[in-house]
Design a protein around this motif. Sequence first.
Motif, PDB file in Angstrom:
ATOM      1  N   HIS A 167      10.691 -19.529  -7.211  1.00  0.00           N
ATOM      2  CA  HIS A 167       9.772 -19.397  -8.490  1.00  0.00           C
ATOM      3  C   HIS A 167       7.666 -18.944  -7.571  1.00  0.00           C
ATOM      4  O   HIS A 167       7.616 -18.327  -6.924  1.00  0.00           O
ATOM      5  CB  HIS A 167       9.256 -21.333  -8.474  1.00  0.00           C
ATOM      6  CG  HIS A 167      10.790 -22.016  -8.630  1.00  0.00           C
ATOM      7  ND1 HIS A 167      11.198 -21.441 -10.049  1.00  0.00           N
ATOM      8  CD2 HIS A 167      11.932 -22.367  -8.090  1.00  0.00           C
ATOM      9  CE1 HIS A 167      12.807 -22.393 -10.166  1.00  0.00           C
ATOM     10  NE2 HIS A 167      12.682 -22.914  -8.931  1.00  0.00           N
ATOM     11  N   GLU A 202       6.967 -27.158  -7.385  1.00  0.00           N
ATOM     12  CA  GLU A 202       8.096 -26.616  -6.514  1.00  0.00           C
ATOM     13  C   GLU A 202       7.671 -25.216  -5.797  1.00  0.00           C
ATOM     14  O   GLU A 202       7.871 -24.784  -4.653  1.00  0.00           O
ATOM     15  CB  GLU A 202       9.347 -25.666  -7.024  1.00  0.00           C
ATOM     16  CG  GLU A 202      10.299 -26.078  -6.919  1.00  0.00           C
ATOM     17  CD  GLU A 202      11.915 -25.980  -7.404  1.00  0.00           C
ATOM     18  OE1 GLU A 202      12.073 -25.984  -8.646  1.00  0.00           O
ATOM     19  OE2 GLU A 202      12.424 -25.439  -7.050  1.00  0.00           O
ATOM     20  N   HIS A 256      13.930 -23.622  -2.067  1.00  0.00           N
ATOM     21  CA  HIS A 256      14.132 -24.898  -3.432  1.00  0.00           C
ATOM     22  C   HIS A 256      13.838 -26.097  -3.067  1.00  0.00           C
ATOM     23  O   HIS A 256      14.177 -26.490  -2.358  1.00  0.00           O
ATOM     24  CB  HIS A 256      15.109 -23.710  -4.269  1.00  0.00           C
ATOM     25  CG  HIS A 256      14.743 -23.300  -4.955  1.00  0.00           C
ATOM     26  ND1 HIS A 256      14.664 -22.467  -6.139  1.00  0.00           N
ATOM     27  CD2 HIS A 256      14.748 -22.034  -4.294  1.00  0.00           C
ATOM     28  CE1 HIS A 256      14.640 -20.988  -6.640  1.00  0.00           C
ATOM     29  NE2 HIS A 256      14.346 -20.583  -5.571  1.00  0.00           N
ATOM     30  N   ALA A 257      13.564 -26.472  -4.772  1.00  0.00           N
ATOM     31  CA  ALA A 257      13.537 -28.045  -4.437  1.00  0.00           C
ATOM     32  C   ALA A 257      14.623 -28.135  -6.143  1.00  0.00           C
ATOM     33  O   ALA A 257      14.192 -27.473  -6.442  1.00  0.00           O
ATOM     34  CB  ALA A 257      12.517 -28.947  -4.738  1.00  0.00           C
TER      35      ALA A 257
END
Length: 364
Positions: A167, A202, A256-257
């Motif tokens: 992101h 994130e 990522h989360a």
Amino acid sequence: MARKRLERLERVQGRRKRLYALMAGVAVVALAGATFGVSLLLRQPASAVVPEEGGYEATATLVADETMSVLTTRSPDVLVEVPSVVGLQISEAEMMLGAVGLAVRRMPTPPGEETSGSVLAQAPPAGERVTGDTTIVLVYADPAACRPDVASLVADGEHVVCIDPGHQLVANAGTEPLGPGSTEMKPKVSGGAVGVVTKQTEYDLALALSLKIKERLESNGVRVVLTRVSNSVNITNAQRALVANESGADLFVRVHADTHTNADVRGVATLYPSGNTWVAPIEAASLKAAQMVHAELLASSGATDRGIVKRADIVGFNWATVPSILVETGFLTNPMDDKALADPAYQDKIADGIARGVLAYLEE
Ligand SMILES: [Zn+2]
């Protein structure tokens, strides 16, 4: 959209004005034959001359050579405030940073919709105070080459790992093909999740974890390429895969989360590409890497096991030609995972696990 673009244009215009005002200040110093240091130069009023649009180029060309002879100081003893150069052309950005004595390292990246040559991100960010010997990394749009310089620096037998912090600060709602030649389109890149308790983002978390993983891999002799070093970038998921390809990475690790509509769901999962013709050549190696990283991640974090998951629908996999995995390091929608992920000590455990798994994979 039009208004956003206008606002961005205005910001860039502002930076240009400051750049040329600064260059004008340098010219005054140079012509006086003075040998002022960087810190003194910084105290020169930057508002000395603000030429009108169109009159800029001549002024800039005139002073460019003089600048070199005046500003030779790249001292660790001088503190310099990093100017904002995002949105400028790379040559302008180099001039602006050069004017305050800072060196530049160019990091070309595929341009997408951005104008060729425009700076997309800088590290350290604007406003940070750094020593005069700091090198500023500039990520800029370059349609010809997205290969980071690293390829030519890699020694024989040295491993390269590309890490993609998931992101970015501002989502890009434009679309790009699901894979090379596909007519199915997916969003270019989103802003990512937000922690239900901590409100951590994130993109911030992914960058923090990626930097920790990078540190661990580098201390083990691995060359690391990051797709981004700042949150203020505009790099689509396909472009991130291209950076991994072009860097000649042995492994592409995406950080990522996760999110879930059920707040009770928690734990870590490791994704790998499978189930379409794009990723067929990298599937077996990616699975192997996923298994090794996932095992080490579980061991070091003690997190709930959400398994190893095959995916055919991920743009950042489908454009990759090097083995790829995506680690979902926990659920930001789960209060316990969210709080743990905000804790630097737990972040270290996550980074330890991922780095150990990657090293084990590279050793094979
Ligand atoms: Zn994500």
